[in-house]
Design an enzyme around this catalytic site. Structure first.
Site, PDB file in Angstrom:
ATOM      1  N   LYS A 148      62.929   8.782  36.029  1.00 43.34           N
ATOM      2  CA  LYS A 148      63.517   7.685  35.255  1.00 43.34           C
ATOM      3  C   LYS A 148      64.043   8.141  33.879  1.00 43.34           C
ATOM      4  O   LYS A 148      63.901   7.424  32.884  1.00 43.34           O
ATOM      5  CB  LYS A 148      62.502   6.543  35.074  1.00 43.34           C
ATOM      6  CG  LYS A 148      62.037   5.924  36.384  1.00 43.34           C
ATOM      7  CD  LYS A 148      60.990   4.873  36.219  1.00 43.34           C
ATOM      8  CE  LYS A 148      59.598   5.447  36.093  1.00 43.34           C
ATOM      9  NZ  LYS A 148      58.525   4.472  36.320  1.00 43.34           N
ATOM     10  N   ASP A 184      51.697   2.154  38.616  1.00 41.20           N
ATOM     11  CA  ASP A 184      52.022   0.715  38.583  1.00 41.20           C
ATOM     12  C   ASP A 184      51.941   0.045  39.956  1.00 41.20           C
ATOM     13  O   ASP A 184      51.555  -1.124  40.071  1.00 41.20           O
ATOM     14  CB  ASP A 184      53.389   0.436  37.919  1.00 41.20           C
ATOM     15  CG  ASP A 184      54.530   1.263  38.488  1.00 41.20           C
ATOM     16  OD1 ASP A 184      54.295   2.078  39.386  1.00 41.20           O
ATOM     17  OD2 ASP A 184      55.679   1.092  38.016  1.00 41.20           O
TER      18      ASP A 184
HETATM   19  C1  BGC Z   1      57.738   6.928  39.616  1.00 43.76           C
HETATM   20  C2  BGC Z   1      56.584   6.182  40.262  1.00 43.76           C
HETATM   21  C3  BGC Z   1      56.599   4.729  39.842  1.00 43.76           C
HETATM   22  C4  BGC Z   1      57.958   4.108  40.096  1.00 43.76           C
HETATM   23  C5  BGC Z   1      58.046   2.657  39.659  1.00 43.76           C
HETATM   24  C6  BGC Z   1      59.044   6.195  39.867  1.00 43.76           C
HETATM   25  O1  BGC Z   1      60.092   6.821  39.178  1.00 43.76           O
HETATM   26  O2  BGC Z   1      57.826   8.249  40.113  1.00 43.76           O
HETATM   27  O3  BGC Z   1      55.343   6.781  39.923  1.00 43.76           O
HETATM   28  O4  BGC Z   1      55.598   4.039  40.555  1.00 43.76           O
HETATM   29  O5  BGC Z   1      58.954   4.839  39.418  1.00 43.76           O
HETATM   30  O6  BGC Z   1      57.831   2.500  38.302  1.00 43.76           O
END
Ligand code: BGC
Length: 408
Positions: A148, A184
Site C-alpha cells: 500500500k 485487520d
Molecule cells: C496487507 C494486508 C492487509 C490488507 C488490508 C494488504 O496490503 O498486506 O496485511 O490485511 O492490505 O488492509
C-alpha cells in the site's frame, strides 16, 4: 467498448477456475510449499463471546490510524467505546522507523490524556498492524514487506511490537502492555464472531485487500491468507502497465486488481485520465441523474470540460467494467475459502467485511452477492456478507482479551 468488456470479463467458468486455483494455492501455502499465498499462522483463537474487561487498541494500516478504548461485557456485547482518529502524513509513512513509532506513541499519549487513562493499572492493548507480518507469537512478529505504498526504513525484518514498545518507553507510557499483534482481517473476524458465532471469515476490501479464516487442520487457529498477493489471475495490458509502474512490481497482483489503492488507477489507464481515483469511480457509478451531471462536474474538476453525454456514459461504463471484475474476483476467493472450510456448504457462514470499497462503492457488494449466487446457486443464501465497521480495532481489543485469558 466490446473489446474492453471481453478483456475484463470474468465468466462463471472463469470464476470456477479461480476457486480451484485459489484452493490449491491455499493448500500449498499451508504445506510450506512455494505459493503466492503466505497462509500465516496468527496464534489467534476465535473468541467465545464471554471475554470481559476494559481494553485499548491501536488500528494502523492506511492513511489514518485510530486509537480506541472499549469495554467487553462478557455476554457477546461490546460496551462504551472511545475513539480518536489521526492522519498519517506522507513524511511519516516514508521516513524512519523511529519517527513513525514516536508519532504513534505521541498520539496514544493524547488519547490516554483525553480519556483519563494515564494513571490506571496496566491495560492490555491489541495492536492492529495491517501488513504482511511473519508472526512469531500472539504478541510478536516481523514485517515481511511493506504494501500500500508504505515505505518506512528500518522496519522490514524487525519485530513491530518491539519497535512500538521502545517508542512507548521513549515517550514515558508505562501502563500499557501490548498483549496481541493482529492483522485487520483478523480483528474484523474477531469483532463479528464475538457477536455472531457463525462468523468464520474476515475480509478487507479497502485501500488494500486480504482475508483470514480459522483452519481446521491447525486446531482452528486463524490463518492470515494475505490474498492480495494471489498471482493466478488473467491480466490485461492495463494491469501489466500498472504493475510495472508500481513500487512493488510482480507483487500483490490480486490487490492491484481489487483494492481501492489501484482500482481508480486501472480505470484511469483505460480512460487515459491522470489522477483518477477509486472515489471518482464510486461517484460516477452512483450517478443516477438522467444527464449524468454529477459525472460531468467531476470530469470538469479533472480537467475534462464540456463532456458530451455520450462521453459521460462511456466513463460510467468503463468504471463499471473495472469494478465489476474486482467484485467477482473477491467473491471467487471467498467462495474458495468457504469451499475449503465446508465443501458441501452444509452450514451457514457470516463473512465479516470491512473497507472503503466494500462500504462505499455503490454496486460492489451487490456484484459480489450476484457472483456468489452464480457459483453456489441456491445454496448461496447460506452465505451472508456483513459489513463490520471499525471491526479491525474492536477485534484487536477482543483478541487482547483472549490472549490475556490463555496466558493466565
Ligand atoms: C496487507 C494486508 C492487509 C490488507 C488490508 C494488504 O496490503 O498486506 O496485511 O490485511 O492490505 O488492509
Amino acid at each position: 467498448m466490446e473489446r474492453l468488456e471481453k478483456l475484463f470479463e470474468l465468466s462463471g467458468p472463469d470464476m470456477e477456475k479461480i476457486v480451484e486455483s485459489f484452493i490449491l494455492e491455499m493448500e500449498r501455502g499451508l504445506a510450506g510449499e512455494k505459493s503466492s499465498l503466505k497462509m500465516i499462522p496468527t496464534y489467534v483463537r476465535m473468541p467465545t463471546g464471554k471475554e470481559k474487561g476494559k481494553f485499548i487498541a491501536i488500528d494502523l494500516g492506511g492513511t489514518t490510524f485510530r486509537v480506541l478504548e472499549l469495554t467487553l461485557k462478557g455476554d457477546r456485547k461490546i460496551g462504551r467505546t472511545g475513539i480518536m482518529k489521526f492522519v498519517l502524513e506522507k513524511k511519516y509513512v516514508t521516513g524512519s522507523a523511529e519517527l513513525f513509532f514516536d508519532f504513534i506513541a505521541d498520539n496514544v499519549n493524547i488519547f490516554l490524556r483525553k480519556y483519563k487513562l494515564t494513571d490506571t493499572s496496566t491495560l492490555d492493548l491489541g495492536f492492529t498492524f495491517s501488513f504482511p507480518i511473519r508472526q512469531t507469537g500472539i504478541a510478536s512478529g516481523t514485517l515481511i514487506c511493506w504494501t500500500k505504498d508504505f515505505n518506512i526504513s528500518g522496519v522490514t525484518g524487525n519485530d513491530v511490537v518491539k519497535l512500538m514498545r521502545e517508542a512507548f518507553r521513549r515517550r514515558g507510557i508505562k501502563n500499557i502492555d501490548i498483549a496481541a499483534l493482529v492483522n485487520d482481517t483478523v480483528g474484523t473476524l474477531a469483532a463479528k464472531s464475538y457477536e455472531e458465532p457463525d462468523c468464520d471469515l474476515g475480509v478487507i476490501i479497502g485501500t488494500g485487500t486480504n482475508a483470514c479464516y480459522p483452519e481446521k487442520s491447525r486446531g482452528r487457529m486463524v490463518i492470515n491468507i494475505e490474498w492480495g498477493n494471489f498471482n493466478k489471475l488473467a491480466s490485461t495490458p492495463y494491469d501489466r502497465q500498472l504493475d510495472e509502474e508500481s513500487d512493488n512490481p510482480g507483487q500483490q497482483m490480486l490487490e492491484k486488481m481489487v483494492s481501492g489503492m489501484y482500482l481508480g488507477r486501472i480505470a484511469g489507464l483505460v480512460l487515459k485520465v491522470e489522477g483518477f481515483k477509486t472515489e471518482h469511480m464510486s461517484a460516477i457509478e452512483g450517478d443516477m441523474t438522467d444527464d449524468l451531471r454529477v459525472t460531468g462536474r467531476l470530469l470538469g474538476r479533472l480537467g475534462i470540460v464540456k463532456s458530451s453525454l455520450k462521453e459521460r456514459r462511456m466513463f460510467k461504463k468503463v468504471c463499471g467494467i473495472v469494478s465489476c471484475r474486482a467484485a467477482r474476483i473477491s467473491a471467487s476467493c471467498i467462495a474458495a475459502i468457504i469451499r475449503r472450510m465446508d465443501p458441501h456448504l452444509s452450514g451457514t457462514h457470516t463473512v465479516a467485511v470491512d473497507g472503503s470499497v466494500f462500504e462505499k462503492h455503490p454496486t460492489f457488494s451487490q456484484n459480489m452477492e450476484n457472483a456468489l449466487k452464480e457459483i453456489f446457486s441456491r445454496k448461496a443464501s447460506r452465505i451472508r456478507l456483513a459489513l463490520t465497521k471499525d471491526g479491525s480495532g474492536k477485534g484487536a481489543a477482543i483478541i487482547a482479551a483472549v490472549a490475556g485469558k490463555y496466558e493466565k
